[in-house]
Design a protein around this motif. Structure first.
Motif, PDB file in Angstrom:
ATOM      1  N   ARG A  94       0.827  -1.208   0.000  1.00 17.04           N
ATOM      2  CA  ARG A  94       0.000   0.000   0.000  1.00 17.04           C
ATOM      3  C   ARG A  94       0.858   1.253   0.000  1.00 17.04           C
ATOM      4  O   ARG A  94       0.650   2.168  -0.800  1.00 17.04           O
ATOM      5  CB  ARG A  94      -0.938  -0.023   1.223  1.00 17.04           C
ATOM      6  CG  ARG A  94      -1.939   1.107   1.259  1.00 17.04           C
ATOM      7  CD  ARG A  94      -2.665   1.134   2.597  1.00 17.04           C
ATOM      8  NE  ARG A  94      -1.796   1.492   3.704  1.00 17.04           N
ATOM      9  CZ  ARG A  94      -1.359   2.726   3.970  1.00 17.04           C
ATOM     10  NH1 ARG A  94      -1.726   3.728   3.216  1.00 17.04           N
ATOM     11  NH2 ARG A  94      -0.571   2.962   4.989  1.00 17.04           N
ATOM     12  N   LEU A 142       1.337   4.056  -3.028  1.00 14.80           N
ATOM     13  CA  LEU A 142       1.095   5.490  -2.814  1.00 14.80           C
ATOM     14  C   LEU A 142       2.268   6.320  -3.317  1.00 14.80           C
ATOM     15  O   LEU A 142       2.074   7.362  -3.950  1.00 14.80           O
ATOM     16  CB  LEU A 142       0.836   5.779  -1.332  1.00 14.80           C
ATOM     17  CG  LEU A 142      -0.564   5.488  -0.819  1.00 14.80           C
ATOM     18  CD1 LEU A 142      -0.601   5.554   0.710  1.00 14.80           C
ATOM     19  CD2 LEU A 142      -1.582   6.444  -1.420  1.00 14.80           C
ATOM     20  N   SER A 161      -6.371  14.394  -2.871  1.00 19.56           N
ATOM     21  CA  SER A 161      -6.319  13.289  -1.919  1.00 19.56           C
ATOM     22  C   SER A 161      -5.924  12.000  -2.630  1.00 19.56           C
ATOM     23  O   SER A 161      -6.116  11.867  -3.835  1.00 19.56           O
ATOM     24  CB  SER A 161      -7.664  13.101  -1.205  1.00 19.56           C
ATOM     25  OG  SER A 161      -8.652  12.651  -2.109  1.00 19.56           O
ATOM     26  N   ILE A 220      -5.743   7.591  -1.638  1.00 16.12           N
ATOM     27  CA  ILE A 220      -5.967   6.512  -0.691  1.00 16.12           C
ATOM     28  C   ILE A 220      -5.639   5.204  -1.401  1.00 16.12           C
ATOM     29  O   ILE A 220      -5.912   5.059  -2.589  1.00 16.12           O
ATOM     30  CB  ILE A 220      -7.417   6.522  -0.142  1.00 16.12           C
ATOM     31  CG1 ILE A 220      -7.566   5.522   0.985  1.00 16.12           C
ATOM     32  CG2 ILE A 220      -8.428   6.310  -1.243  1.00 16.12           C
ATOM     33  CD1 ILE A 220      -8.850   5.682   1.778  1.00 16.12           C
ATOM     34  N   ASP A 253      -5.432   0.789  -1.333  1.00 19.64           N
ATOM     35  CA  ASP A 253      -5.907  -0.480  -0.798  1.00 19.64           C
ATOM     36  C   ASP A 253      -5.310  -1.578  -1.677  1.00 19.64           C
ATOM     37  O   ASP A 253      -5.679  -1.696  -2.851  1.00 19.64           O
ATOM     38  CB  ASP A 253      -7.432  -0.543  -0.818  1.00 19.64           C
ATOM     39  CG  ASP A 253      -7.969  -1.807  -0.167  1.00 19.64           C
ATOM     40  OD1 ASP A 253      -7.266  -2.408   0.665  1.00 19.64           O
ATOM     41  OD2 ASP A 253      -9.111  -2.192  -0.492  1.00 19.64           O
ATOM     42  N   VAL A 310      -4.723   2.440  -6.094  1.00 20.93           N
ATOM     43  CA  VAL A 310      -4.647   3.765  -5.475  1.00 20.93           C
ATOM     44  C   VAL A 310      -5.692   4.650  -6.149  1.00 20.93           C
ATOM     45  O   VAL A 310      -5.751   4.738  -7.377  1.00 20.93           O
ATOM     46  CB  VAL A 310      -3.245   4.402  -5.620  1.00 20.93           C
ATOM     47  CG1 VAL A 310      -3.223   5.807  -5.011  1.00 20.93           C
ATOM     48  CG2 VAL A 310      -2.176   3.526  -4.991  1.00 20.93           C
TER      49      VAL A 310
END
Length: 148
Positions: free
Chosen positions: A5, A9, A75, A77, A79, A83
């Protein structure tokens, strides 16, 4: 040591930084050989693009923005291998119109490379600013070639 993860990112941030620099070759080179980019909608630029198509078009992607197209990440995020990124662009198109687009990108990674990116955006703005001269022509999206 970074987990998947965190690594994804970092890679997504590198991708968006290359986008902000308008470095289309660096963007395309972040894709796996079998990677694809999908532009959603039914505009003249909507469709599925292979890495080879992205590299071939690299010189012209940002050409309609003589002063560049700035990209601001709002932003991100992650998982697993995906991304999600909220992004806003701003630049003056060669027509003189300001192009202030809002995007949602879903990036999927494998072994440090993008295997799929899906770009959601305001298609009406694309049509009005980027595809104005093609308003009466039907969309002609690229399609991914089937593997032999």
């Amino acid at each position: 040591m970074m987990d998947e993860r965190q690594r994804n990112l970092v890679l997504a941030r590198q991708f968006m930084d290359a986008d902000d620099r308008n470095d289309s070759v660096a963007i395309a080179n972040m894709y796996a050989e079998d990677g694809i980019h999908i532009v959603t909608g039914t505009t003249a630029i909507s469709g599925v693009y292979t890495k080879q198509q992205m590299l071939a078009a690299a010189g012209g992607i940002f050409a309609p923005f003589p002063d560049g197209l700035r990209m601001k990440v709002h932003s991100m995020i992650a998982d697993g291998d995906r991304v999600a990124v909220e992004v806003e662009s701003h630049g003056r198109h060669v027509s003189g119109e300001v192009y202030n687009q809002h995007y949602f990108w879903m990036l999927r990674f494998r072994d440090g490379e993008i295997v799929e990116s899906k770009e959601y955006l305001d298609t009406e703005l694309v049509t009005q600013v980027l595809c104005r001269q093609q308003l009466t022509a039907p969309a002609q999206p690229f399609t991914r070639q089937a593997a032999d």
